[in-house]
Enzyme design. Structure first.
Site, PDB file in Angstrom:
ATOM      1  N   GLU A 179      49.775-119.752  -5.190  1.00 51.44           N
ATOM      2  CA  GLU A 179      49.527-119.100  -3.784  1.00 51.44           C
ATOM      3  C   GLU A 179      49.742-120.160  -2.254  1.00 51.44           C
ATOM      4  O   GLU A 179      49.640-120.839  -1.986  1.00 51.44           O
ATOM      5  CB  GLU A 179      48.038-118.685  -3.871  1.00 51.44           C
ATOM      6  CG  GLU A 179      47.743-118.081  -5.097  1.00 51.44           C
ATOM      7  CD  GLU A 179      46.218-117.112  -5.686  1.00 51.44           C
ATOM      8  OE1 GLU A 179      45.846-116.695  -6.265  1.00 51.44           O
ATOM      9  OE2 GLU A 179      45.550-118.285  -5.008  1.00 51.44           O
ATOM     10  N   ASP A 187      42.160-117.032 -12.486  1.00 52.64           N
ATOM     11  CA  ASP A 187      42.878-116.227 -13.263  1.00 52.64           C
ATOM     12  C   ASP A 187      42.998-116.653 -14.985  1.00 52.64           C
ATOM     13  O   ASP A 187      42.700-115.946 -15.670  1.00 52.64           O
ATOM     14  CB  ASP A 187      44.186-115.576 -12.778  1.00 52.64           C
ATOM     15  CG  ASP A 187      43.797-114.164 -12.087  1.00 52.64           C
ATOM     16  OD1 ASP A 187      42.516-113.803 -12.166  1.00 52.64           O
ATOM     17  OD2 ASP A 187      43.732-114.252 -11.024  1.00 52.64           O
TER      18      ASP A 187
END
Length: 396
Positions: A149, A165
Site C-alpha cells: 500500500e 488481511d
C-alpha cells in the site's frame, strides 16, 4: 489501519490506509514530481510469470483507476450488477533475479503482484471489487499473490508492507532519499516464511485453520484472525478470557490512556461500569464510552472498537486496540505500552500478529489495523523521494 473489507469493498481499504500513512510533512510541492520510479526486483526464486498491478484513487478528484507502467492514470469504466470484468491492468513483472522499473503516479493505492496467474478484478456500479480470498468463491482464492500500500502526494511518499488481511508471498518495501541512502522494511529473517507457518500450525486453539492451501496442498497464505472468525476456522471466543480479565481489572481500577506522544498532558481515564467502559477527561467529564468488545472487534479494530477520524474517540480506540491485540492492558494500566518486552506475553493474544513480528528482520509489521501504535508498523516515508522499491523475497 483500516476496517475489515467486504467482498464488494470499493477501495475503502485504500482510503483508510491513506489515513494512516498520509501524515503532514513539511515539503515544498515542487519537491515531488508527478511520478516517481518504482523498482521491482524479483528475488523470489520462483520461475512463475509475475504480474504487477498499480491500482488506486486520485487524491485530487477521488477518481478510481489504474496506472500503466509509465505512470499514466486510467479511470475505471462503469461497472454493473452483477459485477462486470475490469479492464486488464496487468503489467508484466520481472523474471526471477531481474528487475523492472515502473512509474508511480500521485495517488493512494495498492501495488498487487501475483505469481503464475493474472488476478481477477471486477467492477460494480460503485467501483472496484478487490480480491477477498476469505470468501471461498472468490476467483482469486487459489492464486498466489500479495500487495503493498502506498500514498504519493505533494508531501512525499508513504509505502508499507501489510499483513492486516493476510500473510502471503514475502516482500519488502523501500524508498531512496535525496542523499542517496535508502530506507527499507518488511524483510523476513532467513527461514522466516516457513517459520511463520510452522509456528502457526503449532499454536493450539484453531490458529492453524487460518492457513489456506492450493488444491495441490501448496501453502498460499494465512488469513488474518478476523477473517478466520468470519469463515468459522477460528473460534469467535478466542480472546474472551483476556477480555473478561480486562473488564474485571478496570471495574475496580483506572486505565489511563495518553494517546498522543507529543501531548503528554492529554489523558483519558477509563473505568468499567457493567457492560460499558467510560472514559473521562481531566475534568471528570465523560468523553466517550465503549461496549465490552468481542474478539472480532479487537482483531479488526472496528465495530465495538470503532476508531473515527477525530481527536478523542479514535485515538483512545486505537490505543485500546493495540493493547488488546498485544495483550498489554493487564500488565500496564498506562497505555499505550510501547515496550516490546510486554507484547504478546499473555497466552491469550493475537498469535497471528505475534508470530509475524517474530519473523521480521526489524521486528516491524502491519499485522493488525493499528500496529503503528508505538511505531511498530512496517512503513517507510520521505518528503522528497527519489525512487521507491518493492523487493520480492525468497520463500525459503
Amino acid at each position: 489501519m483500516f476496517a475489515k473489507k467486504k467482498l464488494t469493498a470499493l477501495f475503502a481499504a485504500m482510503a483508510a490506509a491513506a489515513a494512516v500513512v498520509t501524515v503532514v510533512v513539511a515539503a515544498p510541492a515542487e519537491a515531488v514530481p508527478t511520478t516517481i520510479p518504482l523498482k521491482i526486483t524479483n528475488n523470489s526464486g520462483r520461475g512463475d510469470q509475475l504480474y504487477i498491478y498499480d491500482l488506486g484513487t486520485l487524491l485530487t478528484t477521488g477518481q478510481q483507476g489504474w496506472a500503466d507502467g509509465n505512470g499514466t492514470f486510467h479511470p475505471w469504466p462503469g461497472g454493473g450488477n452483477p459485477p462486470t470484468p475490469a479492464p486488464d491492468a496487468s503489467i508484466a513483472g520481472p523474471a526471477n533475479g531481474q528487475s523492472v522499473t515502473l512509474r508511480l503516479p500521485k495517488f493512494s493505492g495498492r501495488v498487487y503482484f501475483s505469481y503464475g496467474q493474472k488476478l481477477v478484478f471486477k467492477l460494480t456500479t460503485g467501483g472496484l471489487v478487490q480480491p477477498a480470498v476469505q470468501n471461498p468463491s472468490d476467483p482469486n482464492r487459489n492464486i498466489l499473490f500479495n500487495w503493498t500500500e502506498y500514498t504519493l502526494n505533494d508531501g512525499g511518499l508513504w509505502i508499507n508492507s501489510t499483513q492486516v488481511d493476510m500473510f502471503s508471498a514475502p516482500y519488502a518495501v523501500g524508498v531512496q532519499l535525496a542523499n542517496g541512502t535508502t530506507k527499507t522494511t518488511g524483510h523476513l529473517k532467513p527461514g522466516g516464511y516457513n517459520g511463520f507457518f510452522s509456528a502457526l500450525r503449532d499454536q493450539p486453539g484453531g490458529w492453524a485453520n487460518l492457513i489456506q492451501t492450493a488444491p495441490d496442498g501448496t501453502v498460499l497464505r494465512a488469513l488474518a484472525p478476523g477473517h478466520g472468525i468470519e469463515g468459522g476456522g477460528l473460534p469467535a471466543t478466542v480472546l474472551n478470557d483476556y477480555i473478561d480479565r480486562v473488564w474485571s481489572k478496570y471495574s475496580s481500577s483506572t486505565l489511563t490512556v495518553t494517546p498522543f506522544g507529543d501531548q503528554p498532558n492529554t489523558k483519558y481515564f477509563g473505568r468499567v461500569s457493567g457492560n460499558v467502559m467510560n472514559f473521562t477527561n481531566s475534568s471528570g467529564a465523560v468523553v466517550t464510552s465503549f461496549q465490552k468488545p468481542d474478539s472480532d472487534s479487537i482483531f479488526g479494530c472496528y465495530k465495538l472498537l470503532d476508531a473515527p477520524n477525530d481527536l478523542v474517540r479514535g485515538p483512545i480506540s486505537r490505543t485500546l486496540c493495540a493493547g488488546y491485540n498485544r495483550a498489554t492492558l493487564l500488565v500496564n494500566p498506562n497505555q499505550p505500552d510501547t515496550s516490546p518486552a510486554s507484547f504478546y506475553a499473555d497466552t491469550v493474544s493475537n498469535q497471528y500478529a505475534r508470530k509475524i513480528h517474530a519473523q521480521m528482520v526489524d521486528g516491524k509489521a502491519y499485522a493488525f489495523a493499528f500496529d503503528d501504535v508505538g511505531n511498530y508498523e512496517s512503513l517507510v516515508n520521505d518528503g522528497n523521494p527519489q525512487q521507491a522499491f518493492i523487493t520480492l523475497d525468497p520463500f525459503s
